[in-house]
Design an enzyme around this catalytic site. Structure first.
Site, PDB file in Angstrom:
ATOM      1  N   ALA A 117      -2.012   9.555   2.524  1.00 36.80           N
ATOM      2  CA  ALA A 117      -0.717   9.298   1.520  1.00 36.80           C
ATOM      3  C   ALA A 117      -0.911   8.115   0.606  1.00 36.80           C
ATOM      4  CB  ALA A 117       0.427   9.385   2.303  1.00 36.80           C
ATOM      5  N   ALA A 118      -1.944   7.162   1.185  1.00 40.12           N
ATOM      6  CA  ALA A 118      -1.782   5.674   0.531  1.00 40.12           C
ATOM      7  C   ALA A 118      -2.595   5.862  -0.956  1.00 40.12           C
ATOM      8  CB  ALA A 118      -2.682   4.678   1.290  1.00 40.12           C
ATOM      9  N   GLU A 140      -1.834   7.632   6.666  1.00 40.53           N
ATOM     10  CA  GLU A 140      -2.827   6.894   6.174  1.00 40.53           C
ATOM     11  C   GLU A 140      -3.855   6.283   6.799  1.00 40.53           C
ATOM     12  OE1 GLU A 140      -4.477   6.722   3.030  1.00 40.53           O
ATOM     13  OE2 GLU A 140      -6.110   5.439   4.039  1.00 40.53           O
ATOM     14  N   CYS A 238      -9.138  14.277  -7.018  1.00 40.00           N
ATOM     15  CA  CYS A 238      -9.254  13.965  -8.333  1.00 40.00           C
ATOM     16  C   CYS A 238     -10.826  13.811  -8.700  1.00 40.00           C
ATOM     17  CB  CYS A 238      -8.699  12.367  -8.575  1.00 40.00           C
ATOM     18  SG  CYS A 238      -9.644  11.206  -7.587  1.00 40.00           S
TER      19      CYS A 238
HETATM   20  N1  SAM Z   1      -2.286  10.484  -2.074  1.00 42.89           N
HETATM   21  C1  SAM Z   1      -2.380   9.278  -2.486  1.00 42.89           C
HETATM   22  C2  SAM Z   1      -1.625   8.968  -3.704  1.00 42.89           C
HETATM   23  O1  SAM Z   1      -1.244   9.653  -4.253  1.00 42.89           O
HETATM   24  O2  SAM Z   1      -1.278   7.932  -3.776  1.00 42.89           O
HETATM   25  C3  SAM Z   1      -3.826   9.039  -2.647  1.00 42.89           C
HETATM   26  C4  SAM Z   1      -4.776   9.429  -1.506  1.00 42.89           C
HETATM   27  S1  SAM Z   1      -6.689   9.095  -1.810  1.00 42.89           S
HETATM   28  C5  SAM Z   1      -6.895  10.302  -2.873  1.00 42.89           C
HETATM   29  C6  SAM Z   1      -7.335   9.662  -0.358  1.00 42.89           C
HETATM   30  C7  SAM Z   1      -6.861   8.761   0.975  1.00 42.89           C
HETATM   31  O3  SAM Z   1      -7.490   9.600   2.147  1.00 42.89           O
HETATM   32  C8  SAM Z   1      -7.182   7.403   0.853  1.00 42.89           C
HETATM   33  O4  SAM Z   1      -6.111   6.374   0.936  1.00 42.89           O
HETATM   34  C9  SAM Z   1      -8.052   7.354   2.142  1.00 42.89           C
HETATM   35  O5  SAM Z   1      -8.036   6.032   2.604  1.00 42.89           O
HETATM   36  C10 SAM Z   1      -7.833   8.342   2.925  1.00 42.89           C
HETATM   37  N2  SAM Z   1      -8.924   9.083   3.980  1.00 42.89           N
HETATM   38  C11 SAM Z   1     -10.184   8.642   3.844  1.00 42.89           C
HETATM   39  N3  SAM Z   1     -10.679   9.088   4.873  1.00 42.89           N
HETATM   40  C12 SAM Z   1      -9.798   9.978   5.583  1.00 42.89           C
HETATM   41  C13 SAM Z   1     -10.012  10.842   6.597  1.00 42.89           C
HETATM   42  N4  SAM Z   1     -11.201  10.758   7.191  1.00 42.89           N
HETATM   43  N5  SAM Z   1      -8.742  11.426   6.981  1.00 42.89           N
HETATM   44  C14 SAM Z   1      -7.557  11.193   6.362  1.00 42.89           C
HETATM   45  N6  SAM Z   1      -7.398  10.425   5.405  1.00 42.89           N
HETATM   46  C15 SAM Z   1      -8.736   9.874   4.867  1.00 42.89           C
END
Ligand code: SAM
Length: 460
Positions: A117-118, A140, A238
């Site tokens: 979510a971050a 997150e 993305c």
């Molecule tokens: N949804 C967010 C927004 O709209 O602001 C952006 C999310 S970003 C595309 C993907 C997120 O997945 C990152 O914050 C990253 O830290 C997290 N991430 C990385 N590895 C992960 C894992 N193994 N499991 C879950 N989340 C992960």
């Protein structure tokens, strides 16, 4: 910029897009589109309607076609530095990224998980559509990013969100067949970030896209466990390659015949004003659901809830202090369905979904950044209101609120952490606001309003 793109990437896109590869690659040197989303939880308030209108004029807003609250803005106007931003009137979000939650279609009252979510663009968009009703778990995995997510949830005044910092496996171990909707905005190779972030180019390789696809497949397995039969899973990235998008979905559907693909959508940077996005919406069949009609998570948390009677009776005494504060300061404040929860000195209001089966015990052992709405701190039997309470939407109606236009000296002073002059009739706790949108607490006495904006949020 085309010459800086990796040759494997160019070949990949040429294979994928054929004739369209040229306009696609040709879009990279063009300026990117900047977007913001008006946060309807705040903008729909009567007092703030004028603020929303003036934001349109101030930032030169023009609509993003696929998102009713989404707008392009003129980058020179710098809306991120405006007091309306501090008040949570909007969230700055890449326009294409607004498409996923529109297709996800969250509803008020549902139980929803935003699994990756971050920093919170999609979480805050989901929350706006839930209108404060139901339970939203925003998760997150990375601690520093989870903190930013939690701050954005606070700034946008979201009352019904729990922010966790957990791995997908930790969540799926306790929330089985629990959520009506799940969003997985997956960590990906970020091909849609190339224009904004040249580092994304240097990190890209074919091997990295494959690594990302493996990780996405792994996270999707946990999402599948957590979704209720009859629920929907929205997957987005993305990035443009097929291996992390269509092929990832195909593999998942082969492994999970209980899912059907309802819809996919691609936004391309050479076709729309935006960096590009992939979205897929999957439906999980209703049949084969829990015969008891109760999910594993609800069964487990139901058992634990009995054992947690002690902490809820402690909550009652805390709530009396909170109610006494409300009687004096926020006479018409109403909490949604939930239960009180103490974390050290902090008192929270944990949202509870309409069908129950979730409570403080459901969070035992998880790293929690924000277990619902932070009401305040209880120190030596005294209640001090939390910043999140001031920001919660719709705006709490305080016994006094000193509201100013964004240009007023008082707004600058307040955001810099200074005291401001108290109006006649301001005494004790109350709110300082910009055009009716609260910025934070003040405590008035002796003709002055003492500044209670948290130090970390003050403008330098
Ligand atoms: N949804 C967010 C927004 O709209 O602001 C952006 C999310 S970003 C595309 C993907 C997120 O997945 C990152 O914050 C990253 O830290 C997290 N991430 C990385 N590895 C992960 C894992 N193994 N499991 C879950 N989340 C992960």
């Amino acid at each position: 910029m085309q010459h800086q793109l990796p040759s494997d990437y160019i070949t990949q896109m040429q294979k994928m897009l054929g004739e369209q590869a040229e306009p696609f690659l040709g879009s990279f040197p063009l300026p990117r589109a900047a977007g913001l989303r008006i946060h309807s939880l705040k903008a729909s308030q009567e007092e703030a309607a004028g603020a929303a209108i003036s934001a349109h004029q101030l930032f030169g807003l023009t609509p993003v076609p696929w998102c009713s609250q989404g707008y392009y803005y003129n980058e020179e106007t710098r809306p991120g530095k405006h007091p309306y931003h501090a008040a949570g009137l909007y969230y700055i979000q890449e326009p294409s990224a607004m498409s996923a939650v529109e297709l996800m279609n969250p509803q008020p009252g549902e139980t929803i998980l935003d699994l990756a979510a971050a920093p919170g663009g999609k979480t805050t968009q989901i929350a706006a559509k839930m209108q404060g009703q139901g339970l939203l778990i925003a998760n997150e995995i990375h601690p520093a990013r989870a903190k930013i997510l939690s701050e954005n949830v606070e700034r946008l005044g979201i009352r019904n969100a729990v922010v966790t910092q957990a791995g997908p496996d930790e969540l799926s171990a306790r929330f089985q067949s629990f959520f009506d909707r799940i969003l997985l905005d997956a960590p990906c190779s970020g091909e849609g970030m190339f224009r904004k972030d040249p580092d994304a180019i240097s990190q890209w390789s074919l091997a990295h896209t494959e690594l990302c696809a493996t990780r996405q497949a792994d996270i999707l397995e946990h999402a599948a466990i957590m979704l209720k039969p009859g629920g929907t899973l929205t997957y987005s990235t993305c990035t443009f390659n097929r291996i992390e998008n269509e092929e990832c979905m195909e593999r998942f559907l082969q492994l999970h015949p209980e899912f059907t693909l309802e819809h996919t959508e691609r936004l391309w940077p050479h076709e729309v004003k935006g960096e590009g996005h992939f979205v897929a919406v999957l439906h999980k069949q209703s049949s084969g659901s829990d015969s008891s009609g109760e999910s594993a998570a609800s069964q487990r948390s139901g058992k634990r809830r009995k054992a947690s009677g002690k902490s809820s009776s402690a909550g009652l005494a805390d709530m009396e202090l909170f109610q006494a504060f409300c009687t004096q300061t926020l006479p018409r404040f109403e909490l949604g369905s939930g239960e009180p929860l103490r974390f050290g000195e902090a008192l929270y209001w944990l949202p509870i979904p309409r069908e129950g089966g979730f409570g403080a015990a459901s969070l035992d052992g998880l790293r929690i950044m924000r277990p619902g709405l932070h009401l305040g701190q209880i120190r030596k039997g005294r209640f001090e209101p939390a910043h999140a309470l001031a920001m919660s939407a719709p705006a709490p109606k305080a016994v006094w609120m000193q509201s100013y236009s964004p240009e007023a000296d008082e707004i600058k002073a307040y955001l810099h952490g200074e005291t401001i002059a108290a109006h006649d009739g301001s005494a004790g706790w109350g709110l300082v606001a910009v055009d009716g949108l609260p910025l934070g607490w003040g405590k008035a006495s002796g003709g002055q309003v003492k500044n209670h904006l948290p130090k970390g949020l003050r403008w330098l």
